[in-house]
Write an enzyme that holds these catalytic residues in place. Structure first.
Site, PDB file in Angstrom:
ATOM      1  N   CYS A   1       0.838  -1.199   0.000  1.00  0.00           N
ATOM      2  CA  CYS A   1       0.000   0.000   0.000  1.00  0.00           C
ATOM      3  C   CYS A   1       0.879   1.258   0.000  1.00  0.00           C
ATOM      4  CB  CYS A   1      -0.910  -0.050   1.227  1.00  0.00           C
ATOM      5  SG  CYS A   1      -1.684   1.499   1.670  1.00  0.00           S
TER       6      CYS A   1
ATOM      7  N   CYS B   1       0.196   3.783   2.785  1.00  0.00           N
ATOM      8  CA  CYS B   1       0.667   3.194   4.052  1.00  0.00           C
ATOM      9  C   CYS B   1       2.164   3.428   4.214  1.00  0.00           C
ATOM     10  CB  CYS B   1       0.379   1.693   4.105  1.00  0.00           C
ATOM     11  SG  CYS B   1      -1.360   1.253   3.975  1.00  0.00           S
TER      12      CYS B   1
END
Length: 104
Positions: A29, A32
């Site tokens: 991600c 993230c």
């Protein structure tokens, strides 16, 4: 130097006392990875005041399901084990810190 806590189903009970930030993330991600350094800074800044935790949703899907996490990053804020707030998507350090401070 503070370090965040990697949470799994086995040790999730550590959030039952005090204030805890739980970052739901995954290695693939992009957003993230963008906030990962912020989470590490917060672990240092809040050492002894709040628990800064991370849940890898690839490895702990049961926790993501349990808390209805459908989008990552999702940051949940707990006080004495009770969910108090959440942020979805990449956020600034200031926004995250403000949420934490409101629970301390």
């Amino acid at each position: 130097m503070g370090k965040y806590i990697e949470l799994t189903s086995e040790n999730f009970d550590v959030i039952k006392e005090g204030v805890a930030l739980v970052d739901f993330w995954a290695p693939w991600c992009g957003p993230c990875r963008m906030i990962a350094p912020i989470i590490e800074e917060l672990a240092n800044d809040y050492e002894g005041k709040a628990k800064i935790c991370k849940v890898n949703t690839d490895e702990a899907q049961d926790l993501a399901v349990r808390f209805g996490v459908r989008s990552i990053p999702t940051i949940l804020f707990f006080k004495d084990g009770e969910l108090k707030a959440q942020l979805i998507g990449a956020q600034s350090k200031q926004i995250i810190a403000d949420k934490l401070n409101s629970l301390l």
